[in-house]
Design a protein around this motif. Structure first.
Motif, PDB file in Angstrom:
ATOM      1  N   ARG A   1       0.897  -1.201   0.103  1.00  0.00           N
ATOM      2  CA  ARG A   1      -0.121  -0.122  -0.167  1.00  0.00           C
ATOM      3  C   ARG A   1       0.720   1.344  -0.102  1.00  0.00           C
ATOM      4  N   ALA A   2       0.278   2.384  -0.721  1.00  0.00           N
ATOM      5  CA  ALA A   2       1.221   3.649  -0.500  1.00  0.00           C
ATOM      6  C   ALA A   2       1.913   4.019   0.700  1.00  0.00           C
ATOM      7  N   GLY A   3       3.228   4.258   0.582  1.00  0.00           N
ATOM      8  CA  GLY A   3       4.060   4.362   1.784  1.00  0.00           C
ATOM      9  C   GLY A   3       4.589   3.240   2.415  1.00  0.00           C
ATOM     10  N   TYR A   4       4.385   2.082   1.998  1.00  0.00           N
ATOM     11  CA  TYR A   4       4.864   1.098   2.582  1.00  0.00           C
ATOM     12  C   TYR A   4       5.854   0.315   1.614  1.00  0.00           C
ATOM     13  N   GLY A   5       6.865  -0.495   2.257  1.00  0.00           N
ATOM     14  CA  GLY A   5       7.484  -1.093   1.382  1.00  0.00           C
ATOM     15  C   GLY A   5       8.116  -0.483   0.114  1.00  0.00           C
ATOM     16  N   ASP A   6       7.972  -1.081  -1.029  1.00  0.00           N
ATOM     17  CA  ASP A   6       8.730  -0.549  -2.397  1.00  0.00           C
ATOM     18  C   ASP A   6       7.492   0.528  -3.051  1.00  0.00           C
ATOM     19  N   SER A   7       6.261   0.832  -2.420  1.00  0.00           N
ATOM     20  CA  SER A   7       5.238   1.631  -3.019  1.00  0.00           C
ATOM     21  C   SER A   7       5.691   3.143  -2.558  1.00  0.00           C
TER      22      SER A   7
ATOM     23  N   ALA B   1       8.373  -2.694   6.207  1.00  0.00           N
ATOM     24  CA  ALA B   1       7.071  -1.963   5.999  1.00  0.00           C
ATOM     25  C   ALA B   1       7.307  -0.439   6.113  1.00  0.00           C
ATOM     26  N   THR B   2       8.149   0.092   6.973  1.00  0.00           N
ATOM     27  CA  THR B   2       8.269   1.387   7.370  1.00  0.00           C
ATOM     28  C   THR B   2       9.612   2.045   7.002  1.00  0.00           C
ATOM     29  N   ARG B   3      10.233   1.243   5.821  1.00  0.00           N
ATOM     30  CA  ARG B   3      11.450   1.996   5.243  1.00  0.00           C
ATOM     31  C   ARG B   3      11.433   3.222   4.778  1.00  0.00           C
ATOM     32  N   GLN B   4      10.202   3.842   4.675  1.00  0.00           N
ATOM     33  CA  GLN B   4      10.112   5.263   4.051  1.00  0.00           C
ATOM     34  C   GLN B   4       9.421   6.048   5.166  1.00  0.00           C
ATOM     35  N   GLY B   5       9.621   5.596   6.378  1.00  0.00           N
ATOM     36  CA  GLY B   5       9.382   6.427   7.435  1.00  0.00           C
ATOM     37  C   GLY B   5       8.003   5.870   8.295  1.00  0.00           C
ATOM     38  N   THR B   6       7.922   6.145   9.496  1.00  0.00           N
ATOM     39  CA  THR B   6       6.650   5.717  10.079  1.00  0.00           C
ATOM     40  C   THR B   6       5.374   6.695   9.792  1.00  0.00           C
ATOM     41  N   TYR B   7       5.743   7.806   9.357  1.00  0.00           N
ATOM     42  CA  TYR B   7       4.630   8.834   9.229  1.00  0.00           C
ATOM     43  C   TYR B   7       3.874   8.150   7.847  1.00  0.00           C
ATOM     44  N   GLU B   8       4.771   8.005   6.938  1.00  0.00           N
ATOM     45  CA  GLU B   8       3.704   7.638   5.600  1.00  0.00           C
ATOM     46  C   GLU B   8       3.261   6.181   5.509  1.00  0.00           C
TER      47      GLU B   8
END
Length: 359
Positions: A103-109, A252-259
């Protein structure tokens, strides 16, 4: 002279407090995927109309040979790699193509700064179109992914062949009877109640709340053992041993917990544009199935709200397992039951739990 000094100190303190409050409400920028020096992309992705990308993973029979095409929506602090426990025997017997995505903001999305209930549903629709799944497809939403399934039922019902909501997350600020809300909300740990209250009433502060270390935050959000039943923990421990990717927060949170986590919570516990319990049957002629699967012992998703939704929506098939918790779909054979009913509209109904005293 002392009064002047005191006034200056008060002013400095007030300015500092306002500065902190301003910074606390500003979301941190997401980590960039794929850019030079940014996070590597390791999954195939499709490009959406707004320029974002969704990462996906295919399983089951080949799409060209499939009789049924099912999109699975993962839960909180998880990714597409979590999969779904459908046996290979059933997949081959029925001809099921399975599509998982971050989902958006998770993993590679890519993150979506405008993410909302509707955008999560249209992400599913655009993903299906990009991969040429046809006019209609099935959706399975697990846990937090359940709110995306509700969104699909509301925003894109014409694209759906059937929907399963598996231990779907609930919003304690839906239009609920007072006794249902009090019973369900009251069963939560006080730390969960505080966190969910902030997500609903002060969403701009949620990220700061979850990352601060002064006060204890939600056991559910943190994935603590106490948020699960003993049976849940046994099942999850076995999944971790098999390296299934279940609840892999680092990925899951590689882009940050906010997103990822914060947007999940603020959307789920925010003010919805629609009431799920007032929804119309998307299959009035019986051409598809909508079902809710719930464990009576679930400590994360309270059973009272699921029962209320099922009473208000007589066209929904409600399955409640009396001894199951939040790991219901990973219990032996349950994943196959869910898949079989979803695509065939038939299946052996699991034992129903009678309301217990105090429930």
């Amino acid at each position: 002279m002392k009064m002047v000094t005191l006034s200056k100190v008060t002013l400095v303190f007030a300015v500092a407090l306002l500065g902190w409050a301003y910074q606390a409400t500003r979301p941190p920028p997401p980590a960039i995927l794929g850019a030079s020096g940014g996070l590597p992309i390791t999954s195939p992705r499709v490009r959406l109309k707004d320029g974002r990308h969704l990462a996906y993973m295919e399983a089951g029979v080949h799409k060209e040979n499939a009789r049924y095409k099912v999109i699975f929506v993962h839960g909180f602090a998880s990714t597409k790699e979590s999969g779904f426990p459908v046996s290979q025997e059933l997949v081959e017997e029925l001809g099921i193509y399975m599509l998982f995505f971050d989902r958006a903001g998770y993993g590679d999305s890519d993150a979506n700064p405008k993410r909302c209930l509707k955008s999560d549903a249209t992400d599913v629709e655009e993903l299906a179109d990009a991969l040429q799944l046809g006019d209609k497809f099935y959706v399975v939403g697990c846990s937090m992914g359940g709110y995306v399934a509700w969104s699909c039922l509301h925003y894109i019902p014409h694209r759906l062949a059937g929907v399963s909501l598996v231990v779907p997350a609930v919003n304690y600020w839906w239009p609920l009877p007072d006794d249902v809300r009090r019973s369900a909300y009251g069963k939560l740990d006080a730390r969960d109640r505080r966190t969910f209250w902030i997500a609903h009433h002060a969403p701009s502060l949620l990220c700061t709340w979850l990352t601060q270390t002064w006060f204890p935050t939600s056991p559910i959000v943190r994935g603590e053992r106490g948020a699960f039943t003993a049976k849940d923990w046994e099942i999850l421990t076995e999944l971790w041993k098999r390296e299934s990717g279940q609840l892999d927060r680092a990925k899951a949170t590689r882009q940050g917990t906010y997103e990822s986590l914060c947007r999940d919570a603020t959307i789920l516990f925010g003010s919805w544009e629609f009431d799920p319990t007032e929804m119309r049957d998307p299959f009035p002629d019986g051409e598809g199935v909508v079902s809710i699967w719930q464990g009576y012992e679930d400590r994360i998703v309270q059973v009272e709200i699921q029962r209320h939704a099922a009473r208000r929506l007589p066209w929904v098939r409600y399955h409640e397992h009396p001894e199951a918790g939040h790991a219901l779909p990973d219990m032996d054979g349950v994943g196959d039951e869910i898949a079989r009913e979803l695509v065939l509209g038939v299946g052996e109904a699991p034992p129903q739990s009678e309301p217990r005293r105090g429930s």
